[in-house]
Design a protein around this motif. Structure first.
Motif, PDB file in Angstrom:
ATOM      1  N   THR A 168       0.806  -1.221   0.000  1.00  8.50           N
ATOM      2  CA  THR A 168       0.000   0.000   0.000  1.00  8.50           C
ATOM      3  C   THR A 168       0.838   1.271   0.000  1.00  8.50           C
ATOM      4  OG1 THR A 168      -1.790  -1.162   1.114  1.00  8.50           O
ATOM      5  CG2 THR A 168      -1.820   1.238   1.222  1.00  8.50           C
ATOM      6  N   LEU A 169       1.812   1.374   0.906  1.00 12.26           N
ATOM      7  CA  LEU A 169       2.615   2.593   0.967  1.00 12.26           C
ATOM      8  C   LEU A 169       3.430   2.763  -0.314  1.00 12.26           C
ATOM      9  CD1 LEU A 169       2.995   4.895   2.988  1.00 12.26           C
ATOM     10  CD2 LEU A 169       5.066   3.774   3.797  1.00 12.26           C
ATOM     11  N   TRP A 170       3.897   1.654  -0.884  1.00 11.55           N
ATOM     12  CA  TRP A 170       4.604   1.720  -2.161  1.00 11.55           C
ATOM     13  C   TRP A 170       3.676   2.233  -3.271  1.00 11.55           C
ATOM     14  CZ3 TRP A 170       9.723   1.129  -2.025  1.00 11.55           C
ATOM     15  CH2 TRP A 170      10.287   0.370  -0.992  1.00 11.55           C
ATOM     16  N   GLY A 171       2.447   1.727  -3.281  1.00  5.95           N
ATOM     17  CA  GLY A 171       1.498   2.163  -4.300  1.00  5.95           C
ATOM     18  C   GLY A 171       1.145   3.625  -4.185  1.00  5.95           C
ATOM     19  N   LEU A 172       0.976   4.102  -2.959  1.00  8.23           N
ATOM     20  CA  LEU A 172       0.694   5.521  -2.748  1.00  8.23           C
ATOM     21  C   LEU A 172       1.854   6.385  -3.227  1.00  8.23           C
ATOM     22  CD1 LEU A 172      -0.831   5.191   0.824  1.00  8.23           C
ATOM     23  CD2 LEU A 172      -2.083   6.022  -1.180  1.00  8.23           C
ATOM     24  N   ALA A 173       3.093   5.957  -2.922  1.00  4.22           N
ATOM     25  CA  ALA A 173       4.263   6.731  -3.327  1.00  4.22           C
ATOM     26  C   ALA A 173       4.417   6.757  -4.842  1.00  4.22           C
ATOM     27  CB  ALA A 173       5.521   6.155  -2.670  1.00  4.22           C
ATOM     28  N   LEU A 174       4.174   5.610  -5.496  1.00  3.24           N
ATOM     29  CA  LEU A 174       4.287   5.571  -6.951  1.00  3.24           C
ATOM     30  C   LEU A 174       3.219   6.445  -7.608  1.00  3.24           C
ATOM     31  CD1 LEU A 174       5.431   4.488  -9.598  1.00  3.24           C
ATOM     32  CD2 LEU A 174       3.973   2.458  -9.327  1.00  3.24           C
ATOM     33  N   ALA A 175       1.994   6.366  -7.108  1.00  5.16           N
ATOM     34  CA  ALA A 175       0.906   7.148  -7.699  1.00  5.16           C
ATOM     35  C   ALA A 175       1.152   8.639  -7.554  1.00  5.16           C
ATOM     36  CB  ALA A 175      -0.423   6.765  -7.050  1.00  5.16           C
ATOM     37  N   ILE A 176       1.562   9.056  -6.377  1.00  2.00           N
ATOM     38  CA  ILE A 176       1.781  10.496  -6.211  1.00  2.00           C
ATOM     39  C   ILE A 176       3.000  10.949  -7.005  1.00  2.00           C
ATOM     40  CG2 ILE A 176       3.285  10.583  -4.164  1.00  2.00           C
ATOM     41  CD1 ILE A 176       1.371  12.787  -3.102  1.00  2.00           C
ATOM     42  N   GLY A 177       3.976  10.051  -7.208  1.00  5.41           N
ATOM     43  CA  GLY A 177       5.116  10.397  -8.046  1.00  5.41           C
ATOM     44  C   GLY A 177       4.702  10.673  -9.476  1.00  5.41           C
ATOM     45  N   CYS A 178       3.873   9.791 -10.029  1.00  9.25           N
ATOM     46  CA  CYS A 178       3.390   9.991 -11.399  1.00  9.25           C
ATOM     47  C   CYS A 178       2.593  11.279 -11.524  1.00  9.25           C
ATOM     48  CB  CYS A 178       2.531   8.794 -11.818  1.00  9.25           C
ATOM     49  SG  CYS A 178       3.456   7.248 -11.961  1.00  9.25           S
ATOM     50  N   ASN A 179       1.910  11.659 -10.457  1.00  4.98           N
ATOM     51  CA  ASN A 179       1.117  12.890 -10.454  1.00  4.98           C
ATOM     52  C   ASN A 179       1.995  14.127 -10.299  1.00  4.98           C
ATOM     53  OD1 ASN A 179      -1.687  14.049 -10.294  1.00  4.98           O
ATOM     54  ND2 ASN A 179      -0.913  14.784  -8.338  1.00  4.98           N
ATOM     55  N   VAL A 180       2.953  14.061  -9.379  1.00  3.43           N
ATOM     56  CA  VAL A 180       3.795  15.221  -9.085  1.00  3.43           C
ATOM     57  C   VAL A 180       4.698  15.567 -10.264  1.00  3.43           C
ATOM     58  CG1 VAL A 180       5.717  15.988  -7.618  1.00  3.43           C
ATOM     59  CG2 VAL A 180       3.662  15.043  -6.585  1.00  3.43           C
ATOM     60  N   TYR A 181       5.009  14.585 -11.106  1.00  2.00           N
ATOM     61  CA  TYR A 181       5.779  14.894 -12.317  1.00  2.00           C
ATOM     62  C   TYR A 181       5.072  15.993 -13.118  1.00  2.00           C
ATOM     63  CZ  TYR A 181       8.476  14.272 -16.596  1.00  2.00           C
ATOM     64  OH  TYR A 181       9.288  14.485 -17.682  1.00  2.00           O
ATOM     65  N   SER A 182       3.762  15.825 -13.318  1.00  2.00           N
ATOM     66  CA  SER A 182       3.006  16.851 -14.049  1.00  2.00           C
ATOM     67  C   SER A 182       2.947  18.155 -13.280  1.00  2.00           C
ATOM     68  CB  SER A 182       1.582  16.351 -14.333  1.00  2.00           C
ATOM     69  OG  SER A 182       1.589  15.292 -15.248  1.00  2.00           O
ATOM     70  N   GLN A 183       2.791  18.071 -11.949  1.00  2.00           N
ATOM     71  CA  GLN A 183       2.723  19.282 -11.137  1.00  2.00           C
ATOM     72  C   GLN A 183       3.974  20.144 -11.333  1.00  2.00           C
ATOM     73  OE1 GLN A 183       2.147  18.557  -6.967  1.00  2.00           O
ATOM     74  NE2 GLN A 183       2.357  20.706  -6.410  1.00  2.00           N
ATOM     75  N   TYR A 184       5.152  19.519 -11.338  1.00  2.00           N
ATOM     76  CA  TYR A 184       6.379  20.296 -11.465  1.00  2.00           C
ATOM     77  C   TYR A 184       6.702  20.658 -12.906  1.00  2.00           C
ATOM     78  CZ  TYR A 184       7.200  20.192  -6.565  1.00  2.00           C
ATOM     79  OH  TYR A 184       7.062  20.409  -5.227  1.00  2.00           O
ATOM     80  N   LEU A 185       6.181  19.896 -13.844  1.00  2.00           N
ATOM     81  CA  LEU A 185       6.256  20.336 -15.236  1.00  2.00           C
ATOM     82  C   LEU A 185       5.542  21.676 -15.390  1.00  2.00           C
ATOM     83  CD1 LEU A 185       6.671  20.027 -18.313  1.00  2.00           C
ATOM     84  CD2 LEU A 185       4.608  18.601 -18.342  1.00  2.00           C
ATOM     85  N   PHE A 186       4.326  21.783 -14.819  1.00  2.00           N
ATOM     86  CA  PHE A 186       3.575  23.031 -14.884  1.00  2.00           C
ATOM     87  C   PHE A 186       4.253  24.136 -14.075  1.00  2.00           C
ATOM     88  CE2 PHE A 186      -0.324  20.201 -15.490  1.00  2.00           C
ATOM     89  CZ  PHE A 186      -0.377  20.438 -16.858  1.00  2.00           C
ATOM     90  N   LEU A 187       4.672  23.797 -12.846  1.00  2.00           N
ATOM     91  CA  LEU A 187       5.195  24.815 -11.937  1.00  2.00           C
ATOM     92  C   LEU A 187       6.451  25.475 -12.493  1.00  2.00           C
ATOM     93  CD1 LEU A 187       4.895  26.106  -9.063  1.00  2.00           C
ATOM     94  CD2 LEU A 187       6.501  24.363  -8.275  1.00  2.00           C
ATOM     95  N   THR A 188       7.317  24.690 -13.137  1.00  2.00           N
ATOM     96  CA  THR A 188       8.602  25.231 -13.559  1.00  2.00           C
ATOM     97  C   THR A 188       8.614  25.732 -15.001  1.00  2.00           C
ATOM     98  OG1 THR A 188       9.347  22.976 -14.097  1.00  2.00           O
ATOM     99  CG2 THR A 188       9.896  23.835 -11.916  1.00  2.00           C
TER     100      THR A 188
END
Length: 429
Positions: free
Chosen positions: A225-245
């Motif tokens: 579960t904790l691995w899955g949460l970390a992987l999912a948020i990683g895939c999401n945060v990639y887009s977040q920082y693409l936009f932010l930067t």
């Protein structure tokens, strides 16, 4: 939600807002900085990413500190450190000095999410976590919107260093209010006894507390579960920082906008995302029953939000600026909602509240490993292709992977081995 808990939500929202104002300053000041220091596209990508190196490195240690010393002291130390580093960015006279200030800023900002998760666990009944996490996380989108509107006029009138001085000053103002007013619900004199009882009896979500001290990170990593949460948020945060930067530069380069107009068009989708993310957080709390919360029922909403965010795949084929801004608003709404709901799901699936700091630290480490790659990968992609198209394709594919991860790997409480998924009777235990 009672209005007194609303003050806690406002403090968390403003903490993240200031955090992301400080992160976004470089994105809006990068053109005059690049001219002054002679930076290439690839060098800009590394500079955008640099604060995430120390941010990611210190997340889990900050989680341990939050679990040991509490949110008030750790969050106060963190914002004091990163605000000082942000102000010092305006004094930088070389690329090395810019890099050093961003590295120190990242270390201080690592305190924010573990501290916020601890505050939400202590202050907020389980059925209200979706809304509170949405408020907390929406500061990450309101901050860039505020910076987008203010950066152009400040830089135009006073020069780029003043933008960093102003951003640092906001953090010190927040710190003074935090140290003066914030307390745990057990200690807050301004809290009525009725509301105090409500918080203390409902913050576990009906789950029995496990006895003893914190379980430790190795225990929490035993199952998927904790691995899955970390992987999912990683895939999401990639887009977040693409936009932010890179979003301001993308709008200036591909749509011919100047600094002020690119700031306005950047602020619009971020502002829309704030409103819609809070609405989705409220909706998630109203739709989920208690057994759904404890059983991880938010995962389906997360998968839908990631699907919405993946609409960014269409950006390369859109020529109309208004249509593009609408698409960016929808994608940012999906990204924002995913992050806030993953924060809530982490709390929902964590049996022992004493583990919240380190569990949240690990999840956000996963997110920021991907996040620190986004600015660098995008810099290389632009340099190699002369286009942003493949940057959006990479982001969309990762969002699809994250949705599959959240649906497949988060079906039991954190720390349980690779066994059966949650069933309703277990969720209510």
């Amino acid at each position: 939600m009672h209005y007194r808990r609303g003050w806690v939500a406002l403090m968390l929202f403003s903490l993240t807002l200031i955090n992301y104002i400080d992160r976004a300053t470089l994105s809006f000041a990068i053109e005059p900085i690049a001219r002054e220091f002679g930076l290439s596209t690839v060098a800009k990508g590394y500079l955008f990413s640099s604060f995430l190196w120390t941010y990611t490195l210190f997340l889990i240690p900050m989680g341990f500190l939050v679990d040991r010393f509490g949110a008030k002291r750790v969050a106060g130390f963190g914002i004091g450190l990163w605000s000082l580093a942000t102000a010092c960015t305006g004094l930088a006279s070389s690329f090395s000095a810019l890099l050093a200030s961003r590295l120190v800023m990242g270390g201080g900002e690592a305190s924010t999410n573990p501290s916020g998760a601890r505050v939400i666990r202590e202050w907020i009944p389980a059925r209200e976590r979706g809304l509170l996490n949405a408020c907390f996380n929406c500061g990450a989108y309101a901050g860039p919107a505020v910076c987008a509107l203010a950066a152009g006029p400040i830089i135009g009138a006073f020069g780029w260093p003043v933008l960093f001085f102003v951003a640092g000053g906001l953090g010190f103002a927040w710190l003074a209010v935090w140290l003066a007013l914030f307390k745990r619900p057990e200690e807050a004199s301004w809290l009525s006894e009725t509301e105090r009882r409500t918080i203390l009896t409902q913050r576990t979500g009906g789950r029995r507390l496990e006895p003893g001290a914190a379980s430790g990170l190795l225990h929490l990593l035993r199952g998927p579960t904790l691995w899955g949460l970390a992987l999912a948020i990683g895939c999401n945060v990639y887009s977040q920082y693409l936009f932010l930067t890179w979003l301001p530069s993308y709008l200036r380069t591909t749509k011919g906008l100047n600094l002020t107009s690119s700031g306005l068009y950047t602020a619009v989708p971020y502002g829309i995302a704030v409103i819609l993310c809070i609405a989705i957080g409220l909706l998630s709390d109203r739709l989920l029953r208690r057994q759904d919360v404890a059983g991880g029922g938010r995962r389906n909403l997360i998968a839908c939000a990631m699907g919405l965010a993946a609409i960014i795949l269409l950006a390369p084929v859109i020529d109309s600026l208004p249509v593009l801004i609408g698409l960016l608003a929808l994608s940012l709404t999906g990204v924002a909602s995913t992050t806030s709901q993953i924060f809530s799901l982490t709390n929902d699936l964590l049996p022992n509240p004493r583990d919240i700091g380190v569990a949240m630290g690990f999840v956000i480490v996963g997110g920021n490993i991907f996040g620190m790659l986004a600015p660098i990968v995008t810099g290389y992609v632009i340099d190699a292709t002369g286009s942003y198209s493949w940057a959006f394709v990479i982001a969309g594919c990762l969002l699809a992977l994250g949705a599959a991860s959240i649906l497949g790997l988060t079906r039991q409480p954190i720390g349980r081995g690779w066994g059966r998924a949650i069933v309703p009777s277990q969720a209510q235990a």
